[in-house]
Design a protein around this motif. Structure first.
Motif, mmCIF file in Angstrom:
data_model
loop_
_atom_site.group_PDB
_atom_site.id
_atom_site.type_symbol
_atom_site.label_atom_id
_atom_site.label_comp_id
_atom_site.label_asym_id
_atom_site.label_seq_id
_atom_site.Cartn_x
_atom_site.Cartn_y
_atom_site.Cartn_z
ATOM 1 N N PRO A 81 0.816 -1.224 0.000
ATOM 2 C CA PRO A 81 0.000 0.000 0.000
ATOM 3 C C PRO A 81 0.845 1.268 0.000
ATOM 4 O O PRO A 81 0.432 2.292 -0.569
ATOM 5 N N ALA A 82 2.026 1.210 0.621
ATOM 6 C CA ALA A 82 2.891 2.389 0.634
ATOM 7 C C ALA A 82 3.354 2.744 -0.776
ATOM 8 O O ALA A 82 3.343 3.919 -1.172
ATOM 9 N N MET A 83 3.750 1.750 -1.550
ATOM 10 C CA MET A 83 4.209 2.004 -2.910
ATOM 11 C C MET A 83 3.064 2.393 -3.837
ATOM 12 O O MET A 83 3.252 3.146 -4.797
ATOM 13 N N ILE A 84 1.858 1.899 -3.571
ATOM 14 C CA ILE A 84 0.704 2.322 -4.364
ATOM 15 C C ILE A 84 0.466 3.815 -4.158
ATOM 16 O O ILE A 84 0.244 4.569 -5.113
ATOM 17 N N ALA A 85 0.517 4.264 -2.895
ATOM 18 C CA ALA A 85 0.347 5.692 -2.611
ATOM 19 C C ALA A 85 1.452 6.513 -3.255
ATOM 20 O O ALA A 85 1.195 7.579 -3.843
ATOM 21 N N ALA A 86 2.698 6.031 -3.170
ATOM 22 C CA ALA A 86 3.809 6.751 -3.795
ATOM 23 C C ALA A 86 3.659 6.776 -5.310
ATOM 24 O O ALA A 86 3.995 7.772 -5.962
ATOM 25 N N GLY A 87 3.144 5.681 -5.885
ATOM 26 C CA GLY A 87 2.918 5.649 -7.331
ATOM 27 C C GLY A 87 1.867 6.660 -7.760
ATOM 28 O O GLY A 87 1.997 7.306 -8.803
ATOM 29 N N ILE A 88 0.809 6.817 -6.959
ATOM 30 C CA ILE A 88 -0.218 7.817 -7.255
ATOM 31 C C ILE A 88 0.394 9.216 -7.260
ATOM 32 O O ILE A 88 0.137 10.030 -8.154
ATOM 33 N N MET A 89 1.224 9.502 -6.252
ATOM 34 C CA MET A 89 1.838 10.827 -6.174
ATOM 35 C C MET A 89 2.880 11.026 -7.274
ATOM 36 O O MET A 89 3.049 12.139 -7.782
ATOM 37 N N SER A 90 3.549 9.963 -7.667
ATOM 38 C CA SER A 90 4.555 10.064 -8.723
ATOM 39 C C SER A 90 3.920 10.416 -10.066
ATOM 40 O O SER A 90 4.421 11.275 -10.796
ATOM 41 N N THR A 91 2.804 9.756 -10.403
ATOM 42 C CA THR A 91 2.166 9.995 -11.699
ATOM 43 C C THR A 91 1.391 11.302 -11.741
ATOM 44 O O THR A 91 0.959 11.718 -12.831
ATOM 45 N N SER A 92 1.201 11.945 -10.603
ATOM 46 C CA SER A 92 0.455 13.204 -10.574
ATOM 47 C C SER A 92 1.358 14.366 -10.175
ATOM 48 O O SER A 92 1.749 15.183 -11.014
ATOM 49 N N PHE A 93 1.738 14.441 -8.930
ATOM 50 C CA PHE A 93 2.529 15.558 -8.417
ATOM 51 C C PHE A 93 3.865 15.686 -9.151
ATOM 52 O O PHE A 93 4.184 16.741 -9.721
ATOM 53 N N GLN A 94 4.658 14.628 -9.153
ATOM 54 C CA GLN A 94 5.992 14.714 -9.750
ATOM 55 C C GLN A 94 5.926 14.873 -11.263
ATOM 56 O O GLN A 94 6.618 15.722 -11.846
ATOM 57 N N SER A 95 5.085 14.079 -11.903
ATOM 58 C CA SER A 95 5.008 14.124 -13.366
ATOM 59 C C SER A 95 4.543 15.481 -13.871
ATOM 60 O O SER A 95 5.153 16.075 -14.766
ATOM 61 N N LEU A 96 3.468 16.018 -13.292
ATOM 62 C CA LEU A 96 2.952 17.309 -13.746
ATOM 63 C C LEU A 96 3.874 18.456 -13.366
ATOM 64 O O LEU A 96 4.056 19.397 -14.137
ATOM 65 N N GLY A 97 4.440 18.389 -12.159
ATOM 66 C CA GLY A 97 5.322 19.464 -11.725
ATOM 67 C C GLY A 97 6.484 19.678 -12.676
ATOM 68 O O GLY A 97 6.882 20.818 -12.953
ATOM 69 N N VAL A 98 7.028 18.585 -13.197
ATOM 70 C CA VAL A 98 8.170 18.678 -14.122
ATOM 71 C C VAL A 98 7.704 19.013 -15.530
ATOM 72 O O VAL A 98 8.233 19.916 -16.185
ATOM 73 N N SER A 99 6.707 18.282 -16.033
ATOM 74 C CA SER A 99 6.319 18.433 -17.436
ATOM 75 C C SER A 99 5.736 19.822 -17.727
ATOM 76 O O SER A 99 6.032 20.412 -18.779
ATOM 77 N N ILE A 100 4.938 20.365 -16.826
ATOM 78 C CA ILE A 100 4.363 21.695 -17.073
ATOM 79 C C ILE A 100 5.455 22.761 -17.033
ATOM 80 O O ILE A 100 5.435 23.712 -17.818
ATOM 81 N N THR A 172 -6.440 13.600 -6.962
ATOM 82 C CA THR A 172 -6.866 14.976 -7.199
ATOM 83 C C THR A 172 -5.981 15.969 -6.459
ATOM 84 O O THR A 172 -5.514 16.961 -7.039
ATOM 85 N N SER A 173 -5.752 15.706 -5.172
ATOM 86 C CA SER A 173 -4.935 16.638 -4.387
ATOM 87 C C SER A 173 -3.515 16.708 -4.916
ATOM 88 O O SER A 173 -2.937 17.802 -5.041
ATOM 89 N N CYS A 174 -2.925 15.565 -5.261
ATOM 90 C CA CYS A 174 -1.547 15.562 -5.769
ATOM 91 C C CYS A 174 -1.458 16.175 -7.157
ATOM 92 O O CYS A 174 -0.451 16.800 -7.506
ATOM 93 N N THR A 175 -2.505 16.021 -7.970
ATOM 94 C CA THR A 175 -2.528 16.659 -9.288
ATOM 95 C C THR A 175 -2.529 18.172 -9.159
ATOM 96 O O THR A 175 -1.767 18.878 -9.835
ATOM 97 N N LEU A 176 -3.377 18.688 -8.281
ATOM 98 C CA LEU A 176 -3.444 20.135 -8.077
ATOM 99 C C LEU A 176 -2.138 20.672 -7.507
ATOM 100 O O LEU A 176 -1.660 21.743 -7.913
ATOM 101 N N LEU A 228 0.464 12.627 1.342
ATOM 102 C CA LEU A 228 1.035 11.305 1.121
ATOM 103 C C LEU A 228 0.896 10.412 2.352
ATOM 104 O O LEU A 228 0.538 9.234 2.242
ATOM 105 N N LYS A 229 1.168 10.939 3.534
ATOM 106 C CA LYS A 229 1.073 10.141 4.758
ATOM 107 C C LYS A 229 -0.327 9.575 4.934
ATOM 108 O O LYS A 229 -0.512 8.421 5.352
ATOM 109 N N TRP A 230 -1.352 10.366 4.616
ATOM 110 C CA TRP A 230 -2.726 9.928 4.792
ATOM 111 C C TRP A 230 -3.148 8.951 3.722
ATOM 112 O O TRP A 230 -3.973 8.053 3.978
ATOM 113 N N MET A 231 -2.619 9.090 2.523
ATOM 114 C CA MET A 231 -2.889 8.092 1.492
ATOM 115 C C MET A 231 -2.326 6.740 1.899
ATOM 116 O O MET A 231 -2.987 5.705 1.769
#
Length: 285
Positions: A81-100, A172-176, A228-231
């Protein structure tokens, strides 16, 4: 007065009977399809995005997998479950932060802003990209966790419902937040470092790499301010047995608090996007 025989008829737009332009939702869907195609055409990026959390899961589970924790669960089961949460944040927060940030530096955002496309369509396209990659990443990690580390999938409708709202609110939160932090880097070259550093720190203090019971109180207090901690905590409640609740700092999964914090970050992330997002680079061009 007769029209000269050589006169060219007025364009449809000038006569007022031109077909209406597609709406923001339609354009957002088309933009999302373009974003997804572009993402998968960059094979190295796509492979790294999906493989990185899986490789980390296998590595950590191989090193610590046999360690049994209180509650009768293994370290390997905690990492799923920890890696699933990190994967969600990776594909949203990290990916968008860099690409935009890269798109802004290369003037792509400014050119898009000068077209008739509604600004909402651009963001809807990014949301579709994040949704597709997030679902695929989560499905891959679930398959690895189920078949290699005997992590049980949710058995009832309630557990699946909990998984669904944690996924949606977390994504949603990590995307924003990813859209908001894309305005922080001063250049495309620094974007990766600026975005990756807080993401890596949060993974260490949120129970992703280090079991939550091994973290100090001040680390938990800082991590509790971010999604992330709550996810991670919510997904542990979904995938691990009731006996594993003894591992939680509060002795329970606190689904209500998980929903409250993730929902608050959805609102806060939207406010940050509205206040900070820029179509132009720092040099104004």
């Amino acid at each position: 007065m007769k029209r000269p025989p050589y006169a060219v008829p007025a364009p449809a737009a000038a006569r007022g009977d031109a077909p209406p332009l597609p709406g923001a939702w339609r354009l957002g869907l088309l933009r999302g399809a373009l974003e997804v195609r572009t993402f998968f055409r960059q094979r190295e990026q796509a492979v790294f995005t999906f493989a990185f959390p899986i490789v980390l899961l296998v590595l950590f589970a191989s090193v610590f997998g046999d360690d049994e924790k209180p509650g009768g669960v293994t370290a390997a089961q905690l990492y799923v479950p920890a890696m699933i949460a990190a994967g969600i944040m990776s594909t949203s927060f990290q990916s968008l932060g860099v690409s935009i940030a890269v798109e802004r530096e290369s003037k792509q955002l400014r050119r898009l802003r000068g077209t008739p496309m509604p600004p909402a369509a651009y963001f809807l396209g990014k949301i579709w990209l994040v949704l597709v990659t997030g679902v695929l990443e989560t499905a891959a990690l679930l398959a690895v966790g189920r078949h290699l580390y005997d992590v049980d999938l949710p058995s009832g409708a309630g557990d699946w419902f909990a998984f669904g709202w944690i996924f949606v609110l977390g994504l949603t939160s990590c995307t924003l937040l990813g859209i908001a932090i894309s305005s922080v880097p001063k250049s495309a070259q620094s974007a990766s470092s600026v975005v990756t550093l807080p993401f890596q720190v949060l993974q260490f203090i949120s129970g992703v790499y280090i079991v939550i019971t091994s973290l100090s109180d001040w680390m938990l207090n800082v991590a509790s301010l971010f999604p992330l901690k709550w996810m991670v905590q919510g997904l542990r409640g979904v995938f691990l047995p009731e006996s594993a609740r003894v591992l939680e700092p509060a002795g329970s999964t606190e689904f209500g608090m998980v929903a409250l914090v993730l929902g608050a970050w959805c609102i806060g992330g939207l406010v940050l996007c509205l206040l900070t997002f820029r179509w132009k680079s720092n040099d104004g061009r």
